[in-house]
Scaffold this active site. Structure first.
Site, PDB file in Angstrom:
ATOM      1  N   LYS A  54       0.865  -1.166   0.000  1.00  0.00           N
ATOM      2  CA  LYS A  54       0.000   0.000   0.000  1.00  0.00           C
ATOM      3  C   LYS A  54       0.914   1.231   0.000  1.00  0.00           C
ATOM      4  O   LYS A  54       1.976   1.218   0.617  1.00  0.00           O
ATOM      5  CB  LYS A  54      -0.882  -0.021   1.254  1.00  0.00           C
ATOM      6  CG  LYS A  54      -1.821   1.155   1.358  1.00  0.00           C
ATOM      7  CD  LYS A  54      -3.035   0.817   2.211  1.00  0.00           C
ATOM      8  CE  LYS A  54      -3.961   2.019   2.322  1.00  0.00           C
ATOM      9  NZ  LYS A  54      -4.248   2.656   1.014  1.00  0.00           N
ATOM     10  N   GLY A  58     -11.857  -1.056 -11.541  1.00  0.00           N
ATOM     11  CA  GLY A  58     -12.682  -2.190 -11.942  1.00  0.00           C
ATOM     12  C   GLY A  58     -13.043  -2.161 -13.416  1.00  0.00           C
ATOM     13  O   GLY A  58     -12.544  -1.327 -14.181  1.00  0.00           O
ATOM     14  N   ASN A  98     -13.447   4.650  -4.874  1.00  0.00           N
ATOM     15  CA  ASN A  98     -12.760   4.702  -3.584  1.00  0.00           C
ATOM     16  C   ASN A  98     -12.061   6.017  -3.349  1.00  0.00           C
ATOM     17  O   ASN A  98     -11.532   6.642  -4.264  1.00  0.00           O
ATOM     18  CB  ASN A  98     -11.762   3.548  -3.459  1.00  0.00           C
ATOM     19  CG  ASN A  98     -10.359   3.955  -3.859  1.00  0.00           C
ATOM     20  OD1 ASN A  98      -9.634   4.578  -3.075  1.00  0.00           O
ATOM     21  ND2 ASN A  98      -9.979   3.649  -5.076  1.00  0.00           N
ATOM     22  N   ALA A  99     -12.101   6.429  -2.087  1.00  0.00           N
ATOM     23  CA  ALA A  99     -11.294   7.564  -1.644  1.00  0.00           C
ATOM     24  C   ALA A  99     -10.789   7.207  -0.251  1.00  0.00           C
ATOM     25  O   ALA A  99     -11.268   7.719   0.754  1.00  0.00           O
ATOM     26  CB  ALA A  99     -12.102   8.839  -1.615  1.00  0.00           C
ATOM     27  N   LYS A 156       4.026   5.618 -11.318  1.00  0.00           N
ATOM     28  CA  LYS A 156       2.620   5.262 -11.543  1.00  0.00           C
ATOM     29  C   LYS A 156       1.837   6.487 -11.980  1.00  0.00           C
ATOM     30  O   LYS A 156       1.717   7.460 -11.240  1.00  0.00           O
ATOM     31  CB  LYS A 156       2.003   4.670 -10.283  1.00  0.00           C
ATOM     32  CG  LYS A 156       0.575   4.156 -10.515  1.00  0.00           C
ATOM     33  CD  LYS A 156       0.088   3.329  -9.346  1.00  0.00           C
ATOM     34  CE  LYS A 156      -1.259   2.683  -9.645  1.00  0.00           C
ATOM     35  NZ  LYS A 156      -1.702   1.806  -8.554  1.00  0.00           N
ATOM     36  N   CYS A 215      -2.415   9.771  -7.269  1.00  0.00           N
ATOM     37  CA  CYS A 215      -3.602   9.485  -6.478  1.00  0.00           C
ATOM     38  C   CYS A 215      -4.624  10.601  -6.676  1.00  0.00           C
ATOM     39  O   CYS A 215      -4.321  11.773  -6.468  1.00  0.00           O
ATOM     40  CB  CYS A 215      -3.282   9.352  -4.994  1.00  0.00           C
ATOM     41  SG  CYS A 215      -4.779   9.079  -4.015  1.00  0.00           S
ATOM     42  N   GLY A 222      -5.481  -1.646 -14.199  1.00  0.00           N
ATOM     43  CA  GLY A 222      -6.724  -0.893 -14.394  1.00  0.00           C
ATOM     44  C   GLY A 222      -7.799  -1.778 -14.986  1.00  0.00           C
ATOM     45  O   GLY A 222      -7.783  -2.051 -16.184  1.00  0.00           O
ATOM     46  N   GLY A 223      -8.679  -2.256 -14.149  1.00  0.00           N
ATOM     47  CA  GLY A 223      -9.850  -2.973 -14.638  1.00  0.00           C
ATOM     48  C   GLY A 223      -9.646  -4.409 -15.068  1.00  0.00           C
ATOM     49  O   GLY A 223     -10.581  -5.053 -15.529  1.00  0.00           O
TER      50      GLY A 223
END
Lengths: 302, 256
Positions: A42, A216, A66-67, A163, A126, A242-243
């Site tokens: 994380k 997702g 999400n946050a 990233k 982020c 990603g997804g």
């Protein structure tokens, strides 16, 4: 399924994405037992952060919003978990770091390096701390360049992946900036959006932070397109994320140009067993097409 | 997220209340739901009853979230999502051990056991009389033993005090427990040598409730409490190294 990535030899190309089950060594070990080839912690920074109040992760029909707000126990605690993980597992571990300021990225990377992770993933994208940090560094070419140089300088021989998100001035251009400033790899993409969901009875946003990153199945096409563009524009390898939920999605990522594929939200849809499921599907696909390695079809869609 | 008006509220005593919502899903005993107070926060709670088309959540005031919850009134809209996790399995000749508000998930369990004609015995402890909620309900369907810290109801002391005798006299073959973690540590010491199988309903700070954030993963075992728990059996607990020791706060930092 054996995969070479930079200086690393991995059993398969699947990586546990940052922010998913990556808080502790025990948690990441459990994911390894389910077939992933590498894990990412994380994201952490210098000081412990509580993140946003709940609800911080909510499902909708096509993904998650999400946050979490970059909650983490702080760099000193996080490196202890990396060291613990290295004691109990042989698979590579990537340290995901971020900073509230450009300088902090260098300091956090320095602490992360004490545990000798196999790669440092630099989270400049982020989307959920905008109210606190302002525009993500990953949206500003000069900031991303400086962070890349700074982290690479302290990382030395340890590879650094930046990233990036799907926003800002264009992910292909940003990837080029990272490459020119010493990045060894690109992780694409962070969550998309930010997005919002509103409760129709309370008539207020559901997330405590109001907005959050979308992950997702909903973002797979954005991720595939981002990897495709980055692959065209740089020669450093790509961690595609990603997804990706099913093996067919992973194949798409590889055809777009990804060397590794990170999974996160897929754990929600397909369970922690998702790594073994996707590896199995990849193997069958390769047999069907007569490929002996993933490199045989990487970038094949170009 | 689905929001529902609070149908009814019952106050058991100072800072101990039950909240009732229209039943929108089935839940097994031990499973939990996430309760959202819009604009405040969202926390996991076990279901204490499903009866007459209503879902009941029983709460003891503990921190700032439950303090806010105590101010809720009938008609207020609260979010409810779930059920999450794995619940209790139904066994014969069981002892239900509850500490404090840990009685709540055992109430739904007792109702299910009773409905399935399975004999059980209840052993509950709390700080004081009014925290021993649902006494009458349990008495109606099981032999009961009550303890309070201050002696205001039942015997004065802890649930572990006379445990061995109760297990022997009541011919107990299975143990269920819910309550503070220190109680699990004590229980394990007593019942592990007896080789009686058991299930504990545990708690941790949770964020997602769907097995992805990693916040509630138990050290040593990698068990995700929100998915593989919150009910764990003696085998699940074997690898766990943090029982009664550390919990993680919202940041993921270990705290005492």
């Amino acid at each position: 399924m054996k995969t070479s990535f930079l200086n690393l030899k991995m059993n398969n190309p699947l990586v546990l994405a940052s922010g998913i089950l990556g808080l502790t060594a025990s948690s990441m070990k459990r994911v390894v037992e389910n077939g992933c080839g590498a894990v990412t912690t994380k994201s952490f920074n210098l000081e412990a952060r509580k993140g946003h109040p709940n609800p911080s992760i909510v499902p909708f029909d096509h993904g998650l919003l999400n946050a979490v707000g970059l909650s983490n126990p702080g760099a000193e605690e996080a490196v202890k978990e990396i060291s613990r993980f290295k004691e109990i597992s042989d698979v590579p571990i990537f340290a995901s770091v971020f900073g509230r300021t450009i300088e902090e990225y260098g300091k956090v990377a320095e602490i992360a390096l004490k545990a000798k992770p196999h790669l440092i993933e630099v989270n400049v994208s982020c989307p959920n701390v905008r109210s606190e940090f302002g525009t993500p560094f990953g949206d500003v070419p000069e900031d991303t360049a400086e962070i890349t140089r700074l982290v690479k300088q302290v990382a030395g021989d340890i590879p650094v992946s930046i990233k990036l998100g799907p926003h800002g001035p264009g992910i292909a251009r940003m990837a080029k900036v990272c490459e020119e400033n010493g990045a060894d790899a690109i992780t694409a993409i962070n969550t998309a959006g930010p997005g919002m969901l509103i409760d129709i009875n309370v008539q207020k946003p559901v997330l405590s932070n109001k907005t959050g990153g979308v992950s997702g199945p909903a973002i797979l096409p954005i991720a595939v397109k981002s990897v495709y563009e980055v692959y065209k524009n740089v020669s450093i390898p790509i961690i595609g994320t990603g997804g990706v939920t099913y093996w067919q999605d992973a194949v798409q990522m590889i055809l777009a140009g990804a060397t590794l594929i990170s999974l996160g939200t897929a754990v929600y849809y397909e369970g922690i067993e998702v790594f073994n499921k996707i590896n199995g599907g990849l193997r069958d696909y390769m047999n069907q097409f007569g490929y002996t390695s993933i490199a045989d079809f990487r970038g094949g869609a170009h | 997220m689905h929001t529902f008006p609070v149908k009814k509220i019952i106050e058991h005593g100072p800072g101990v209340k039950s909240f009732y919502f229209e039943q929108s899903f089935e839940a097994q005993p031990g499973q939990f739901v996430n309760l959202w107070i819009p604009g405040v926060d969202e926390k996991p709670f076990s279901v204490s009853a499903i009866k007459d088309g209503l879902i009941e959540i029983s709460v003891k005031q503990y921190g700032s979230f439950t303090q806010k919850l105590m101010q809720a009134r009938a008609g207020d809209l609260l979010g409810l999502r779930g059920p999450f996790g794995n619940g209790f399995t139904l066994r014969e000749n069981a002892l239900l051990i509850g500490g404090g508000i840990g009685i709540a998930p055992l109430r739904l369990l007792a109702a299910e056991l009773h409905q399935n004609n399975k004999r059980f015995v209840s052993l509950f402890g709390a700080a004081t009389k009014y925290e021993l909620i649902f006494k009458a309900d349990f008495k109606e369907i099981s032999n009961c033993y009550f303890y309070t810290d201050d002696g205001s109801f039942g015997r004065k002391g802890l649930v572990t005090e006379d445990l061995l005798n109760i297990i022997r006299d009541e011919k107990i073959e299975f143990i269920y427990a819910a309550g503070p973690e220190i109680m699990f540590v004590k229980l394990k010491e007593i019942i592990d040598p007896l080789d009686i199988p058991y299930e504990f309903c545990m708690e941790r700070y949770m964020k997602c409730g769907i097995g992805i954030c990693g916040q509630c993963v138990l050290d040593g075992s990698g068990v995700r409490l929100c998915v593989e728990g919150p009910v764990l059996n003696q085998d699940d607990l074997k690898g766990v190294t943090e029982l009664g020791m550390v919990h993680r706060d919202a940041s993921g930092r270990r705290i005492k």
